[in-house]
Design an enzyme around this catalytic site. Structure first.
Site, PDB file in Angstrom:
ATOM      1  CG  ASN A  10     -14.155   1.321  -2.906  1.00  0.00           C
ATOM      2  OD1 ASN A  10     -13.608   1.716  -1.893  1.00  0.00           O
ATOM      3  ND2 ASN A  10     -14.385   0.041  -3.120  1.00  0.00           N
ATOM      4  CG  HIS A  44      -7.858   3.039  -1.526  1.00  0.00           C
ATOM      5  ND1 HIS A  44      -6.813   2.217  -1.199  1.00  0.00           N
ATOM      6  CD2 HIS A  44      -8.596   2.376  -2.440  1.00  0.00           C
ATOM      7  CE1 HIS A  44      -6.891   1.113  -1.917  1.00  0.00           C
ATOM      8  NE2 HIS A  44      -7.966   1.182  -2.681  1.00  0.00           N
ATOM      9  CG  HIS A  57     -14.521  -4.623   0.779  1.00  0.00           C
ATOM     10  ND1 HIS A  57     -13.639  -5.214  -0.086  1.00  0.00           N
ATOM     11  CD2 HIS A  57     -15.049  -5.636   1.530  1.00  0.00           C
ATOM     12  CE1 HIS A  57     -13.637  -6.522   0.118  1.00  0.00           C
ATOM     13  NE2 HIS A  57     -14.467  -6.805   1.108  1.00  0.00           N
ATOM     14  NE  ARG A  87      -9.863  -7.153   2.780  1.00  0.00           N
ATOM     15  CZ  ARG A  87      -9.665  -7.767   1.608  1.00  0.00           C
ATOM     16  NH1 ARG A  87      -9.910  -7.130   0.481  1.00  0.00           N
ATOM     17  NH2 ARG A  87      -9.208  -8.993   1.566  1.00  0.00           N
ATOM     18  NE  ARG A 101      -6.662  -5.970   3.968  1.00  0.00           N
ATOM     19  CZ  ARG A 101      -6.315  -6.737   2.925  1.00  0.00           C
ATOM     20  NH1 ARG A 101      -6.030  -6.189   1.774  1.00  0.00           N
ATOM     21  NH2 ARG A 101      -6.237  -8.047   3.065  1.00  0.00           N
ATOM     22  CD  GLU A 126     -16.882  -3.413  -2.824  1.00  0.00           C
ATOM     23  OE1 GLU A 126     -15.802  -3.827  -2.354  1.00  0.00           O
ATOM     24  OE2 GLU A 126     -16.939  -2.664  -3.794  1.00  0.00           O
ATOM     25  CB  THR A 143      -7.152  -5.186  -3.933  1.00  0.00           C
ATOM     26  OG1 THR A 143      -8.473  -4.757  -4.241  1.00  0.00           O
ATOM     27  CG2 THR A 143      -6.455  -5.583  -5.233  1.00  0.00           C
ATOM     28  CB  THR A 144     -11.629  -8.012  -4.299  1.00  0.00           C
ATOM     29  OG1 THR A 144     -11.931  -7.247  -3.133  1.00  0.00           O
ATOM     30  CG2 THR A 144     -12.561  -9.199  -4.366  1.00  0.00           C
ATOM     31  CD  GLU A 190     -18.812  -3.981  -8.744  1.00  0.00           C
ATOM     32  OE1 GLU A 190     -19.644  -3.833  -7.834  1.00  0.00           O
ATOM     33  OE2 GLU A 190     -17.681  -3.454  -8.736  1.00  0.00           O
ATOM     34  CG  HIS A 248     -10.474  -4.942  -9.180  1.00  0.00           C
ATOM     35  ND1 HIS A 248     -10.458  -5.099  -7.817  1.00  0.00           N
ATOM     36  CD2 HIS A 248      -9.195  -5.141  -9.580  1.00  0.00           C
ATOM     37  CE1 HIS A 248      -9.248  -5.403  -7.417  1.00  0.00           C
ATOM     38  NE2 HIS A 248      -8.455  -5.430  -8.471  1.00  0.00           N
ATOM     39  N   GLY A 249      -9.771  -1.811 -10.717  1.00  0.00           N
ATOM     40  CA  GLY A 249      -8.636  -1.408 -11.551  1.00  0.00           C
ATOM     41  C   GLY A 249      -9.005  -0.396 -12.629  1.00  0.00           C
TER      42      GLY A 249
HETATM   43  N1  PXP Z   1     -15.853  -3.118  -6.981  1.00  0.00           N
HETATM   44  C1  PXP Z   1     -15.573  -4.075  -6.059  1.00  0.00           C
HETATM   45  C2  PXP Z   1     -16.578  -5.150  -5.832  1.00  0.00           C
HETATM   46  C3  PXP Z   1     -14.376  -4.025  -5.314  1.00  0.00           C
HETATM   47  O1  PXP Z   1     -14.126  -4.974  -4.395  1.00  0.00           O
HETATM   48  C4  PXP Z   1     -13.491  -2.954  -5.528  1.00  0.00           C
HETATM   49  C5  PXP Z   1     -12.240  -2.870  -4.728  1.00  0.00           C
HETATM   50  O2  PXP Z   1     -11.429  -3.915  -5.051  1.00  0.00           O
HETATM   51  C6  PXP Z   1     -13.819  -1.989  -6.489  1.00  0.00           C
HETATM   52  C7  PXP Z   1     -15.005  -2.103  -7.201  1.00  0.00           C
HETATM   53  C8  PXP Z   1     -12.943  -0.807  -6.754  1.00  0.00           C
HETATM   54  O3  PXP Z   1     -11.690  -1.198  -7.247  1.00  0.00           O
HETATM   55  P1  PXP Z   1     -10.549  -0.123  -7.423  1.00  0.00           P
HETATM   56  O4  PXP Z   1     -10.177   0.366  -6.059  1.00  0.00           O
HETATM   57  O5  PXP Z   1      -9.459  -0.894  -8.093  1.00  0.00           O
HETATM   58  O6  PXP Z   1     -11.099   0.985  -8.278  1.00  0.00           O
END
Ligand code: PXP
Length: 260
Positions: free
Chosen positions: A6, A9, A42, A44, A48, A69, A99-100, A150, A213-214
């Site tokens: 992803n 960032h 993503h 958004r 952002r 996304e 974040t989501t 997911e 995520h995380g």
């Molecule tokens: N998968 C989805 C659907 C997300 O929205 C995100 C970002 O929140 C991620 C994966 C990646 O998350 P992270 O940046 O915490 O690794």
């Protein structure tokens, strides 16, 4: 196990100055060379980080499949259908969130969601639903016709950080922080067991399973051990490491942890 990187960032950093630098487009060849299997972005509603022009150029120039996304809002689905990424992952969005924060709620009759899935699939775009690891939600994801789910691994990642990481430094208000370690350990084991059971069952029904995520270099191994999870989408931890090591080595380090 497949890795979706992803790259939002990179755009977060660019948007801090809005001077075009760094450009997420420059990440594409590095991701490919370092062994990433997919690019995840993503778009958004508040734009952002990733902008429409980023999404357009990334989808048109990526050597890897792009997983876009977005929210289920009709204007976002129209954009996705025009851009035609390989896959769209539908996520819940709140403007004020950092974040989501959780998965999509799939409850009862949901014309917006059904319409979004129909339009995307008509445009030959794979559909994934970002959901919490919850039995009823997995069943409904299958019923509404998604190809992928997911799992939102935020709860798992938080529990892991409470036990083994330095979450106490950054998240002061989480009541579980006060819980005895024995209970935290049990909660973590339960969360993993639940995710494994749901993933195994989902795959039996024909769904493909991703997670994200995380996830980071410390907590990813236990998720990799769940064999029916096919793919992880990871952003923050890879881009954070890349500040010090460069993006290629940060991806290589993560890919090494994803080997089964
Ligand atoms: N998968 C989805 C659907 C997300 O929205 C995100 C970002 O929140 C991620 C994966 C990646 O998350 P992270 O940046 O915490 O690794």
């Amino acid at each position: 196990m497949q890795l979706g990187v992803n790259i939002d960032h990179i755009a977060v950093l660019r948007e801090a100055r809005k001077n075009g630098d760094p450009d997420p487009l420059d990440a594409l060849s590095i991701c490919k060379r370092a062994g990433a299997d997919q690019i995840t972005i993503h778009l958004r509603e508040d734009r952002r980080h990733i902008q429409d022009s980023d999404a357009l150029h990334i989808i048109n120039h990526s050597f890897l499949p792009v997983n876009l996304e977005c929210a289920i809002a009709p204007e976002m689905i129209d954009i996705a259908c025009t851009l035609k990424p390989h896959r769209v992952t539908l996520v819940p969005e709140k403007r004020e969130e950092v974040t989501t924060e959780g998965g999509l709620a799939i409850l009862g009759d949901q014309p917006l969601l059904l319409d979004a899935i129909k339009k995307l699939q008509y445009n030959e775009i794979e559909v994934s639903l970002f959901i919490d690891p919850d039995f009823d939600t997995v069943q409904r994801a299958k019923a509404v016709g998604a190809e992928w789910i997911e799992f939102h691994t935020g709860k798992y990642a938080n529990l892991h950080a409470m036990l083994y990481g330095n979450l106490a430094k950054t998240h002061h208000s989480i009541p579980e922080l006060e819980l005895p370690r024995k209970i935290l350990r049990q909660m973590l084991a339960d969360e993993l067991e639940n995710m494994k059971r749901l993933s195994d069952e989902a795959v039996k029904t024909g769904l493909k399973v991703a997670a994200g995520h995380g996830l980071n270099y410390q907590n990813v191994r236990e998720i990799v051990a769940i064999e029916t999870i096919e793919e992880l989408n990871i952003g923050q931890s890879i881009i954070a490491r890349s500040v010090f090591t460069g993006l290629g080595p940060a991806i290589l380090d993560m890919k090494a942890l994803l080997l089964r």
